[in-house]
Scaffold this motif. Sequence first.
Motif, short mmCIF file in Angstrom:
data_model
loop_
_atom_site.label_atom_id
_atom_site.label_comp_id
_atom_site.label_asym_id
_atom_site.label_seq_id
_atom_site.Cartn_x
_atom_site.Cartn_y
_atom_site.Cartn_z
N SER A 24 0.72 -1.43 -0.04
CA SER A 24 -0.01 -0.09 0.23
C SER A 24 0.61 1.19 -0.10
CB SER A 24 -0.86 0.03 1.26
OG SER A 24 -0.14 0.19 2.52
N ALA A 25 2.21 1.20 -0.07
CA ALA A 25 3.11 2.32 0.09
C ALA A 25 2.86 3.20 -1.27
CB ALA A 25 4.49 1.82 0.24
N ARG A 26 3.30 4.41 -1.36
CA ARG A 26 3.28 5.26 -2.35
C ARG A 26 4.32 4.52 -3.44
NH1 ARG A 26 3.60 11.48 -1.38
NH2 ARG A 26 5.61 10.53 -1.07
N ALA A 27 4.36 4.48 -4.85
CA ALA A 27 5.16 4.29 -5.56
C ALA A 27 6.05 5.28 -6.02
CB ALA A 27 4.24 3.48 -6.91
N MET A 28 7.20 5.09 -6.41
CA MET A 28 8.00 6.35 -6.97
C MET A 28 7.86 6.45 -8.53
SD MET A 28 10.29 7.07 -4.36
CE MET A 28 11.63 7.58 -5.18
N PRO A 29 7.70 7.57 -8.78
CA PRO A 29 7.60 7.58 -10.21
C PRO A 29 8.76 7.01 -11.07
CG PRO A 29 7.75 9.70 -9.19
CD PRO A 29 8.03 8.63 -8.10
N MET A 30 8.31 6.23 -12.29
CA MET A 30 9.16 5.68 -12.87
C MET A 30 10.12 4.68 -12.49
SD MET A 30 8.40 7.35 -15.70
CE MET A 30 9.44 7.68 -17.20
N SER A 31 9.55 3.90 -11.26
CA SER A 31 10.37 2.87 -10.79
C SER A 31 9.38 1.78 -10.08
CB SER A 31 11.27 3.63 -9.57
OG SER A 31 11.71 2.75 -8.54
N ALA A 32 10.23 0.75 -9.74
CA ALA A 32 9.25 -0.33 -9.02
C ALA A 32 9.61 -0.07 -7.57
CB ALA A 32 10.10 -1.60 -9.51
N SER A 33 10.31 0.90 -7.02
CA SER A 33 10.45 1.26 -5.70
C SER A 33 9.15 1.98 -5.22
CB SER A 33 11.75 1.99 -5.46
OG SER A 33 12.64 1.36 -6.10
N VAL A 34 9.17 1.76 -3.59
CA VAL A 34 7.96 2.49 -3.13
C VAL A 34 8.74 3.17 -1.73
CG1 VAL A 34 6.34 0.84 -3.73
CG2 VAL A 34 7.53 0.44 -1.73
N LEU A 35 7.76 4.08 -1.30
CA LEU A 35 8.29 4.92 -0.26
C LEU A 35 7.15 4.32 1.04
CD1 LEU A 35 8.10 8.54 -1.39
CD2 LEU A 35 10.02 7.22 -0.83
N VAL A 36 8.12 3.96 2.15
CA VAL A 36 7.47 3.09 3.11
C VAL A 36 8.11 4.15 4.52
CG1 VAL A 36 7.26 1.17 2.36
CG2 VAL A 36 9.21 1.49 3.37
N ASN A 37 7.36 3.96 5.30
CA ASN A 37 7.64 4.68 6.68
C ASN A 37 8.70 3.66 7.54
OD1 ASN A 37 7.76 5.58 9.47
ND2 ASN A 37 5.88 6.46 9.16
N ARG A 38 10.15 4.26 7.71
CA ARG A 38 10.78 3.62 8.14
C ARG A 38 10.63 3.21 9.52
NH1 ARG A 38 16.84 6.13 7.74
NH2 ARG A 38 16.31 5.92 5.64
N ALA A 39 10.11 4.18 10.27
CA ALA A 39 9.78 3.60 11.76
C ALA A 39 8.74 2.54 11.92
CB ALA A 39 9.16 5.12 12.28
N GLU A 40 7.82 2.30 10.96
CA GLU A 40 6.83 1.67 10.83
C GLU A 40 7.39 0.18 10.58
OE1 GLU A 40 2.84 1.96 9.15
OE2 GLU A 40 3.42 4.25 9.03
N VAL A 41 8.31 0.27 9.35
CA VAL A 41 8.74 -0.98 9.04
C VAL A 41 9.89 -1.48 9.86
CG1 VAL A 41 10.34 -1.98 7.28
CG2 VAL A 41 8.67 -0.44 6.40
N LEU A 42 10.57 -0.63 10.47
CA LEU A 42 11.70 -1.20 11.55
C LEU A 42 10.90 -1.64 12.90
CD1 LEU A 42 14.35 1.74 11.32
CD2 LEU A 42 14.64 -0.80 10.64
N GLU A 43 9.70 -1.14 13.21
CA GLU A 43 9.09 -1.66 14.37
C GLU A 43 8.42 -2.99 14.19
OE1 GLU A 43 4.78 -0.51 16.49
OE2 GLU A 43 6.08 1.02 15.74
#
Length: 173
Positions: A24-43
């Motif tokens: 459900s993370a926001r996709a980066m334009p022109m890439s397969a990468s996404v932006l995720v909340n680092r604190a949530e992922v680390l938790e």
Amino acid sequence: MSKAAEQGESLVAILEELADLVSSARAMPMSASVLVNRAEVLELIDSATGVLPDQITRADSVVADAESVLQRARREAGTIVEKAKAQADELVSKEAVIAEANERAEQIVSEARASADKLSREADDYCDRQLAQFEIDLNSIASQVAAGRARLMERTRGRSHSPSEAPDGGDQE
């Protein structure tokens, strides 16, 4: 629900939540990468890591128990195989002794029969020799009896023809 089951479910739940976060993370334009909340992922990763050691410990325990059971089964199987081999060797040995005893018994019976046949032949030969000698003796006695009777007859005939010969002793034997 047991703590182990809850931890197993919580690990699955943590991983599902992490997957949802990434999908459900926001996709980066022109890439397969996404932006995720680092604190949530680390938790979420910390939570998974906290649950994971118990599960690894339980898995190691299960593997160790399985190894122990396998080793014990192998030892018992080895013992059973050794006992079976020993029993088989004993049976083979007993069968060999029995076969040897039967062979020896047959040999003894065969020798006894041969000896009995030999003794029977020797006894028959002895009896035949004795009977032959008896026949010779009887024939000799019969000849003597016949000769004695013949002399007796001659003497009795001689008396009936000439009664006067007896007093002078001319024909007495």
